[in-house]
Motif scaffolding. Structure first.
Motif, PDB file in Angstrom:
ATOM      1  N   SER A 125       0.851  -1.190   0.000  1.00  0.00           N
ATOM      2  CA  SER A 125       0.000   0.000   0.000  1.00  0.00           C
ATOM      3  C   SER A 125       0.891   1.246   0.000  1.00  0.00           C
ATOM      4  CB  SER A 125      -0.877   0.011   1.252  1.00  0.00           C
ATOM      5  OG  SER A 125      -0.053   0.194   2.389  1.00  0.00           O
ATOM      6  N   THR A 126       0.282   2.380  -0.304  1.00  0.00           N
ATOM      7  CA  THR A 126       1.030   3.642  -0.268  1.00  0.00           C
ATOM      8  C   THR A 126       1.647   3.864   1.112  1.00  0.00           C
ATOM      9  OG1 THR A 126      -0.270   4.637  -2.006  1.00  0.00           O
ATOM     10  CG2 THR A 126       0.775   6.163  -0.468  1.00  0.00           C
ATOM     11  N   ALA A 127       0.862   3.643   2.155  1.00  0.00           N
ATOM     12  CA  ALA A 127       1.384   3.867   3.511  1.00  0.00           C
ATOM     13  C   ALA A 127       2.620   3.011   3.754  1.00  0.00           C
ATOM     14  CB  ALA A 127       0.308   3.560   4.549  1.00  0.00           C
ATOM     15  N   CYS A 149       2.156  14.614  -5.877  1.00  0.00           N
ATOM     16  CA  CYS A 149       1.257  15.046  -6.949  1.00  0.00           C
ATOM     17  C   CYS A 149       1.187  13.987  -8.043  1.00  0.00           C
ATOM     18  CB  CYS A 149       1.688  16.391  -7.535  1.00  0.00           C
ATOM     19  SG  CYS A 149       3.157  16.336  -8.556  1.00  0.00           S
ATOM     20  N   PHE A 150       0.190  14.099  -8.856  1.00  0.00           N
ATOM     21  CA  PHE A 150       0.055  13.291 -10.072  1.00  0.00           C
ATOM     22  C   PHE A 150       0.183  14.200 -11.278  1.00  0.00           C
ATOM     23  CE2 PHE A 150      -1.736  10.212  -7.254  1.00  0.00           C
ATOM     24  CZ  PHE A 150      -1.524   8.988  -7.877  1.00  0.00           C
ATOM     25  N   ILE A 151       0.794  13.696 -12.324  1.00  0.00           N
ATOM     26  CA  ILE A 151       0.765  14.355 -13.626  1.00  0.00           C
ATOM     27  C   ILE A 151      -0.197  13.539 -14.488  1.00  0.00           C
ATOM     28  CG2 ILE A 151       2.104  15.022 -15.664  1.00  0.00           C
ATOM     29  CD1 ILE A 151       2.865  16.633 -13.154  1.00  0.00           C
ATOM     30  N   CYS A 168      -2.889  13.904  -3.650  1.00  0.00           N
ATOM     31  CA  CYS A 168      -3.915  12.856  -3.783  1.00  0.00           C
ATOM     32  C   CYS A 168      -3.513  11.594  -3.048  1.00  0.00           C
ATOM     33  CB  CYS A 168      -4.125  12.532  -5.262  1.00  0.00           C
ATOM     34  SG  CYS A 168      -4.333  13.954  -6.315  1.00  0.00           S
ATOM     35  N   ALA A 169      -2.390  11.606  -2.325  1.00  0.00           N
ATOM     36  CA  ALA A 169      -1.889  10.314  -1.845  1.00  0.00           C
ATOM     37  C   ALA A 169      -1.266  10.288  -0.458  1.00  0.00           C
ATOM     38  CB  ALA A 169      -0.867   9.780  -2.843  1.00  0.00           C
ATOM     39  N   ILE A 170      -0.760  11.383   0.058  1.00  0.00           N
ATOM     40  CA  ILE A 170       0.029  11.265   1.294  1.00  0.00           C
ATOM     41  C   ILE A 170      -0.628  11.941   2.499  1.00  0.00           C
ATOM     42  CG2 ILE A 170       2.289  11.693   2.381  1.00  0.00           C
ATOM     43  CD1 ILE A 170       2.370   9.725   0.021  1.00  0.00           C
ATOM     44  N   GLY A 273      -8.768  14.450  -3.207  1.00  0.00           N
ATOM     45  CA  GLY A 273      -7.665  14.294  -4.162  1.00  0.00           C
ATOM     46  C   GLY A 273      -7.591  12.901  -4.753  1.00  0.00           C
ATOM     47  N   ASN A 274      -7.679  11.894  -3.907  1.00  0.00           N
ATOM     48  CA  ASN A 274      -7.546  10.520  -4.402  1.00  0.00           C
ATOM     49  C   ASN A 274      -8.738  10.151  -5.285  1.00  0.00           C
ATOM     50  OD1 ASN A 274      -7.730   7.279  -3.813  1.00  0.00           O
ATOM     51  ND2 ASN A 274      -5.639   8.025  -3.849  1.00  0.00           N
ATOM     52  N   ILE A 275      -9.932  10.560  -4.851  1.00  0.00           N
ATOM     53  CA  ILE A 275     -11.122  10.272  -5.666  1.00  0.00           C
ATOM     54  C   ILE A 275     -11.045  11.071  -6.973  1.00  0.00           C
ATOM     55  CG2 ILE A 275     -13.637  10.509  -5.777  1.00  0.00           C
ATOM     56  CD1 ILE A 275     -13.587  10.132  -2.631  1.00  0.00           C
ATOM     57  N   GLY A 276     -10.621  12.317  -6.859  1.00  0.00           N
ATOM     58  CA  GLY A 276     -10.589  13.200  -8.032  1.00  0.00           C
ATOM     59  C   GLY A 276      -9.657  12.698  -9.118  1.00  0.00           C
ATOM     60  N   TYR A 277      -8.433  12.308  -8.754  1.00  0.00           N
ATOM     61  CA  TYR A 277      -7.507  11.860  -9.806  1.00  0.00           C
ATOM     62  C   TYR A 277      -7.970  10.552 -10.419  1.00  0.00           C
ATOM     63  CZ  TYR A 277      -4.553   7.841  -8.476  1.00  0.00           C
ATOM     64  OH  TYR A 277      -4.092   6.578  -8.236  1.00  0.00           O
ATOM     65  N   LYS A 278      -8.567   9.679  -9.592  1.00  0.00           N
ATOM     66  CA  LYS A 278      -9.018   8.383 -10.135  1.00  0.00           C
ATOM     67  C   LYS A 278     -10.221   8.580 -11.070  1.00  0.00           C
ATOM     68  CE  LYS A 278      -7.172   5.393  -6.411  1.00  0.00           C
ATOM     69  NZ  LYS A 278      -6.015   4.685  -6.921  1.00  0.00           N
ATOM     70  N   ILE A 279     -11.058   9.565 -10.827  1.00  0.00           N
ATOM     71  CA  ILE A 279     -12.170   9.846 -11.762  1.00  0.00           C
ATOM     72  C   ILE A 279     -11.587  10.317 -13.100  1.00  0.00           C
ATOM     73  CG2 ILE A 279     -14.114  11.387 -12.258  1.00  0.00           C
ATOM     74  CD1 ILE A 279     -14.854  11.263  -9.288  1.00  0.00           C
ATOM     75  N   GLY A 290       2.059   8.836 -11.086  1.00  0.00           N
ATOM     76  CA  GLY A 290       2.260   9.234  -9.704  1.00  0.00           C
ATOM     77  C   GLY A 290       1.790   8.135  -8.773  1.00  0.00           C
ATOM     78  N   PRO A 291       1.730   8.423  -7.470  1.00  0.00           N
ATOM     79  CA  PRO A 291       2.078   9.697  -6.865  1.00  0.00           C
ATOM     80  C   PRO A 291       3.576   9.971  -6.915  1.00  0.00           C
ATOM     81  CG  PRO A 291       1.535   8.078  -5.166  1.00  0.00           C
ATOM     82  CD  PRO A 291       1.241   7.443  -6.481  1.00  0.00           C
ATOM     83  N   ILE A 292       3.919  11.165  -7.389  1.00  0.00           N
ATOM     84  CA  ILE A 292       5.315  11.615  -7.385  1.00  0.00           C
ATOM     85  C   ILE A 292       5.531  12.301  -6.039  1.00  0.00           C
ATOM     86  CG2 ILE A 292       6.993  13.136  -8.506  1.00  0.00           C
ATOM     87  CD1 ILE A 292       5.246  12.886 -11.073  1.00  0.00           C
ATOM     88  N   ASP A 302       6.025   5.938  -5.284  1.00  0.00           N
ATOM     89  CA  ASP A 302       5.016   4.920  -5.013  1.00  0.00           C
ATOM     90  C   ASP A 302       4.244   4.668  -6.307  1.00  0.00           C
ATOM     91  OD1 ASP A 302       3.121   3.397  -3.533  1.00  0.00           O
ATOM     92  OD2 ASP A 302       1.838   5.159  -3.338  1.00  0.00           O
ATOM     93  N   LEU A 303       3.665   3.470  -6.403  1.00  0.00           N
ATOM     94  CA  LEU A 303       2.780   3.150  -7.525  1.00  0.00           C
ATOM     95  C   LEU A 303       1.385   2.939  -6.967  1.00  0.00           C
ATOM     96  CD1 LEU A 303       5.106   0.402  -8.972  1.00  0.00           C
ATOM     97  CD2 LEU A 303       4.469   2.468 -10.247  1.00  0.00           C
ATOM     98  N   SER A 304       0.401   3.047  -7.828  1.00  0.00           N
ATOM     99  CA  SER A 304      -0.911   2.570  -7.417  1.00  0.00           C
ATOM    100  C   SER A 304      -0.904   1.047  -7.599  1.00  0.00           C
ATOM    101  CB  SER A 304      -2.000   3.188  -8.285  1.00  0.00           C
ATOM    102  OG  SER A 304      -3.213   2.519  -8.039  1.00  0.00           O
ATOM    103  N   ARG A 305      -1.549   0.332  -6.683  1.00  0.00           N
ATOM    104  CA  ARG A 305      -1.584  -1.131  -6.845  1.00  0.00           C
ATOM    105  C   ARG A 305      -2.356  -1.541  -8.097  1.00  0.00           C
ATOM    106  NH1 ARG A 305      -3.973  -1.719  -1.161  1.00  0.00           N
ATOM    107  NH2 ARG A 305      -4.606   0.339  -1.859  1.00  0.00           N
ATOM    108  N   GLY A 306      -3.137  -0.600  -8.637  1.00  0.00           N
ATOM    109  CA  GLY A 306      -3.868  -0.878  -9.882  1.00  0.00           C
ATOM    110  C   GLY A 306      -3.038  -0.615 -11.130  1.00  0.00           C
TER     111      GLY A 306
HETATM  112  C1  LIG Z   1      -2.117   6.274  -5.323  1.00  0.00           C
HETATM  113  C2  LIG Z   1      -3.103   5.246  -4.912  1.00  0.00           C
HETATM  114  O1  LIG Z   1      -4.297   5.509  -4.847  1.00  0.00           O
HETATM  115  O2  LIG Z   1      -2.581   4.056  -4.598  1.00  0.00           O
HETATM  116  P1  LIG Z   1      -3.394   2.687  -4.384  1.00  0.00           P
HETATM  117  O3  LIG Z   1      -4.320   2.569  -5.580  1.00  0.00           O
HETATM  118  O4  LIG Z   1      -2.315   1.638  -4.335  1.00  0.00           O
HETATM  119  O5  LIG Z   1      -4.142   2.785  -3.094  1.00  0.00           O
END
Ligand SMILES: CC(=O)OP(=O)(O)O
Ligand SMILES: CC(C)(COP(=O)(O)OP(=O)(O)OC[C@H]1O[C@@H](n2cnc3c(N)ncnc32)[C@H](O)[C@@H]1OP(=O)(O)O)[C@@H](O)C(=O)NCCC(=O)NCCS
Length: 323
Positions: A125-127, A149-151, A168-170, A273-279, A290-292, A302-306
């Motif tokens: 996970s990010t954490a 941030c995300f680009i 969006c992540a930390i 932030g997290n919901i917004g970038y994923k939309i 990102g997240p950078i 970090d990477l998103s697990r997706g």
């Molecule tokens: C950045 C992010 O949302 O990471 P994860 O999808 O791994 O929770």
């Protein structure tokens, strides 16, 4: 967007640690990065397990170093250094236990200079990816916090759309000063990707149209950021439509230069932030990089697990290229 970073990397010999060496997405990206001579991957994991996963996926990792924390010859040195860095918060036994794991082990390889940078989070996970970096690498001098941030990109060539979004992540509930720092760092990161940042502090209110403590927070954070960096184009608080649509901006807040043209978005908290970038990524057709991490004293991301293998490939280039 990546041509310059790749050119820069080909001239240097950068070692990047992947904390999840046996993950097929990591193996695909690592073998491509090595084949294209962009950087030197270092895979963490059980050697047999990593090789077997590579064979199963058909990835050539013959020239890539694999390091197993359980058989690392400098482990005692890592333990001593980690005990020193945690300043009485962890015993040698606790450090040795944590160093069996790829996230802590990889972070200490960067700390000791065995590797230049790190990318993790395909399964952690990010954490769990970020915590070792916060504890052992810490913030850059002059920074209060590590943010991110995300680009986001959509389309290609001269018509490509580029956006930046933070955090969006930390930081779960950043305060005003933290938001101002996140905004400045996000704007600086945006510039590295060719974005001329027009920064909007987002809210459910546009310039006082709504009331509440989160509105006040975003308005004051925008003021603090403007004071800190009068050279940047910053506005807030703005609703998202007023930030991006010239027509809506005309109705809601006529005459503000950033309104209607924002490309760098600062969210009030991690929920938004997290919901917004994923939309934007999943419904809006944007690629999200990102997240950078911003304000960290070494290039660790970090990477998103997706994520998929291509995202791992580009995040590795960003991580190594922005150092
Ligand atoms: C950045 C992010 O949302 O990471 P994860 O999808 O791994 O929770
Ligand atoms: C980042 C995060 C893991 C840190 O919190 P935590 O694991 O509880 O860690 P702690 O609060 O124990 O902090 C660990 C250390 O890092 C430091 N730290 C925590 N957040 C920090 C930040 N944003 N910047 C700099 N340092 C930070 C702490 O001061 C602490 O230092 P110390 O141990 O030397 O005293 C936490 O904020 C978090 O979970 N964020 C959300 C991550 C997430 O789920 N994102 C969604 C998907 S991307």
């Amino acid at each position: 967007m990546f041509t310059k970073l790749i050119e820069k990397l080909k001239k240097n010999y950068t070692t990047l640690v992947f904390t999840e060496g046996a993950d097929p997405r990591i193996l695909e990206a690592a073998s491509r990065l090595k084949r294209e001579d962009i950087l030197q991957p270092l895979l963490i994991g059980d050697v047999q397990e990593v090789r077997q996963a590579a064979r199963a996926g058909g990835f050539d990792i013959a020239d890539i170093r694999i390091v197993d924390p359980l058989h690392y010859r400098r482990m005692d040195e890592l333990v001593d250094k980690m005990v020193e860095l945690r300043k009485g918060k962890l015993s040698p036994e606790e450090c040795r236990g944590l160093l069996q794991k790829g996230n802590y082990f990889g972070t200490m390889l960067v700390k000791l200079g065995v590797a230049d940078c790190l990318l993790g989070g395909a399964t952690y996970s990010t954490a769990d990816t970020v915590r070792p970096a916060l504890q052992l690498i810490r913030t850059k001098p002059g920074h209060r916090i590590v943010g991110s941030c995300f680009i986001l990109t959509r389309g290609s060539g001269s018509s490509a759309e580029l956006l930046a979004m933070g955090d969006c992540a930390i930081n779960i509930k950043p305060d005003e000063d933290e938001l101002a720092e996140i905004a400045v760092e996000t704007a600086e990161c945006a510039k590295l990707f060719g974005i001329d940042p027009q920064v909007a502090f987002l809210s459910y209110s546009t310039k006082g149209s709504g009331k509440g403590e989160d509105v006040d927070k975003m308005r004051r954070a925008a003021q603090t950021a403007k004071q800190a960096r009068p050279d940047l184009m910053i506005e807030g608080e703005l609703q998202f439509d007023a930030a991006v649509s010239p027509e809506v901006a005309q109705t809601k807040c006529k005459g503000l230069p950033v309104a209607g043209h924002a490309n760098t978005f600062i969210f009030p908290d991690i929920n938004a932030g997290n919901i917004g970038y994923k939309i934007a990524q999943r419904l809006g057709g944007f690629e999200a990089y990102g997240p950078i991490l911003l304000g960290l004293n070494a290039p660790i991301n970090d990477l998103s697990r997706g994520c998929n293998a291509e995202e791992v490939y580009y995040m590795a280039i960003i991580t190594a290229g922005l150092r």
